[in-house]
Design an enzyme around this catalytic site. Structure first.
Site, PDB file in Angstrom:
ATOM      1  N   ASP A   1       8.293   2.504  28.706  1.00  0.00           N
ATOM      2  CA  ASP A   1       9.466   1.644  28.888  1.00  0.00           C
ATOM      3  C   ASP A   1       8.970   0.297  29.399  1.00  0.00           C
ATOM      4  O   ASP A   1       8.520   0.182  30.546  1.00  0.00           O
ATOM      5  CB  ASP A   1      10.410   2.311  29.888  1.00  0.00           C
ATOM      6  CG  ASP A   1      11.663   1.476  30.187  1.00  0.00           C
ATOM      7  OD1 ASP A   1      11.692   0.283  29.850  1.00  0.00           O
ATOM      8  OD2 ASP A   1      12.604   2.042  30.793  1.00  0.00           O
ATOM      9  N   VAL A   2       9.042  -0.734  28.536  1.00  0.00           N
ATOM     10  CA  VAL A   2       8.549  -2.060  28.922  1.00  0.00           C
ATOM     11  C   VAL A   2       9.719  -3.037  29.000  1.00  0.00           C
ATOM     12  O   VAL A   2      10.401  -3.304  28.021  1.00  0.00           O
ATOM     13  CB  VAL A   2       7.462  -2.563  27.945  1.00  0.00           C
ATOM     14  CG1 VAL A   2       6.151  -1.843  28.201  1.00  0.00           C
ATOM     15  CG2 VAL A   2       7.875  -2.385  26.487  1.00  0.00           C
ATOM     16  N   GLU A   3       9.927  -3.547  30.198  1.00  0.00           N
ATOM     17  CA  GLU A   3      10.956  -4.544  30.478  1.00  0.00           C
ATOM     18  C   GLU A   3      10.400  -5.494  31.530  1.00  0.00           C
ATOM     19  O   GLU A   3       9.385  -5.206  32.162  1.00  0.00           O
ATOM     20  CB  GLU A   3      12.231  -3.872  31.011  1.00  0.00           C
ATOM     21  CG  GLU A   3      12.768  -2.729  30.163  1.00  0.00           C
ATOM     22  CD  GLU A   3      13.920  -2.007  30.851  1.00  0.00           C
ATOM     23  OE1 GLU A   3      14.846  -2.691  31.341  1.00  0.00           O
ATOM     24  OE2 GLU A   3      13.881  -0.762  30.916  1.00  0.00           O
ATOM     25  N   TRP A   4      11.069  -6.619  31.720  1.00  0.00           N
ATOM     26  CA  TRP A   4      10.690  -7.458  32.832  1.00  0.00           C
ATOM     27  C   TRP A   4      11.136  -6.803  34.117  1.00  0.00           C
ATOM     28  O   TRP A   4      12.299  -6.447  34.277  1.00  0.00           O
ATOM     29  CB  TRP A   4      11.288  -8.848  32.699  1.00  0.00           C
ATOM     30  CG  TRP A   4      10.640  -9.705  31.640  1.00  0.00           C
ATOM     31  CD1 TRP A   4      11.260 -10.412  30.661  1.00  0.00           C
ATOM     32  CD2 TRP A   4       9.246  -9.961  31.497  1.00  0.00           C
ATOM     33  NE1 TRP A   4      10.356 -11.094  29.896  1.00  0.00           N
ATOM     34  CE2 TRP A   4       9.092 -10.828  30.386  1.00  0.00           C
ATOM     35  CE3 TRP A   4       8.092  -9.543  32.164  1.00  0.00           C
ATOM     36  CZ2 TRP A   4       7.863 -11.281  29.946  1.00  0.00           C
ATOM     37  CZ3 TRP A   4       6.852  -9.997  31.721  1.00  0.00           C
ATOM     38  CH2 TRP A   4       6.750 -10.855  30.631  1.00  0.00           C
TER      39      TRP A   4
END
Length: 370
Positions: free
Chosen positions: A240-243
């Site tokens: 899960d890649v988010e800022w």
């Protein structure tokens, strides 16, 4: 003459009496012969001793073999699984013997057993449940909406509390992504409970990791691997890649650094689990970092106001998160709702067997309607 006649009658009666006596002895001996105190050791045509079991064939037999099968073995012989395989051809079995076994196709050559109820398989063996979810903030998606997809699922974490997975599945959760870890030192306290309960309810499930940009990628991969079991019937792992919206980590690395970290993490997971990881992302992070990147990885895209084709143009995808405010029986809190693929027929046939994502990506135009 009278005396002679009487004498002859006496002789005749005596002969008849003796004949009847011998005849009675013969008849009695035949009856006594059937009353045998000890069991006969002879084989009969209706009961055949079972030949020694072939160990290679035993491995294919269901562990749930009916007890009736043992009743067909003639005493005093018994079946020992450790005996050497018999190279001779086994005798033909009677119909009664065939019907007494639940799965004998692998043991008995050239015999078609009766059609039996299949054993329950991991995942979607009981069929696909249509979605019965509601939404606290419903959206009109236009021509292509979530309702046009047959297979739906959810993603969960500790924030959903105690979940009744059997009810959730019947309400439309055919698969689930369960939060396992984030960073390099946090384990979701509900992960193991959700992981086991989802499997017990027949929900196909996978685990996801929330990536932390202030930790080395290798450390995060090792943390995930330590806590998420490697199971053949699980969905591929998810990054899960988010800022990061965290007071402890405000870094926003360059695109090159982001891709390098992601690549390190995903390579370690793929090497360990034997499955190519899924990438989950949101629109802002995707625009900054992922356009055109990782074309051979399956994507799970968040798009809660429009179809993914409008938010992520030219990006093929596998899973669409269409709501973050879903409502469902079996869950007391709001829940993320997902849909997967347009190839409904293939999903039904493969029962969501998504282990081979490389083959899926090559064969199907994910996220495109036919």
């Amino acid at each position: 003459m009278r005396f002679a006649g009487c004498f002859m009658r006496i002789l005749t009666l005596t002969a008849v009496f003796l004949a009847l006596s011998f005849s009675g002895c013969t008849t009695s001996s035949r009856v006594d012969a059937l009353d045998v105190a000890e069991p006969s050791m002879e084989e009969t045509s209706s009961v055949r001793p079972v030949p020694p079991a072939d160990v290679s064939a035993v491995e294919k037999v269901s562990p749930a073999m009916p007890e009736r099968l043992s009743a067909t073995v003639a005493e005093p012989e018994t079946v020992e699984l450790a005996m050497a395989p018999d190279t001779s051809s086994p005798p033909a079995l009677s119909l009664a013997e065939i019907e007494s076994a639940s799965e004998t196709a692998d043991q008995v050559a050239m015999i078609q057993p009766p059609r039996l109820k299949p054993r329950r398989e991991a995942g979607l063996s009981r069929g696909v449940h249509g979605p019965k979810f509601r939404d606290a903030k419903p959206i009109r998606f236009g021509r292509v909406a979530p309702k046009h997809f047959a297979v739906h699922g959810v993603d969960v974490s500790r924030w959903q509390g105690n979940i009744n997975w059997n009810v959730l599945r019947k309400n439309g959760a055919n698969f689930a992504f369960i939060k396992a870890t984030d960073g390099g030192d946090h384990l979701d306290p509900m992960f193991r409970r959700n992981w086991d309960a989802a499997e017990a309810a027949g929900v196909k499930r996978g685990a996801y990791h929330f990536f932390y940009w202030c930790r080395p990628a290798a450390h995060q991969a090792e943390w995930f691997i330590r806590h998420v079991p490697r199971e053949a019937n699980a969905l591929p792992p998810v990054i899960d890649v988010e800022w990061t919206r965290s007071r402890t980590c405000t870094k926003r690395p360059s695109r090159a650094t982001v891709l390098k970290k992601m690549n390190t993490f995903m390579n370690m997971l793929e090497s360990h689990y034997g499955q190519r990881p899924i990438i989950y992302t949101a629109p802002d992070f995707y625009d900054d970092n992922l356009q055109g990147a990782f074309p051979n990885h399956p994507f799970w895209l968040r798009s809660v106001a429009a179809h993914p084709s409008k938010v992520y143009p030219r990006r093929n995808w596998v899973f669409w998160q269409y709501s973050g405010t879903g409502l469902s029986k079996g869950v007391g809190e709001k829940i993320d709702l997902l849909a997967t693929l347009d190839q409904i027929k293939q999903l039904r046939e493969m029962r969501l067997g998504l282990e081979g994502f490389n083959d899926f990506h090559d064969q199907f135009p994910f996220g495109k309607l036919n």
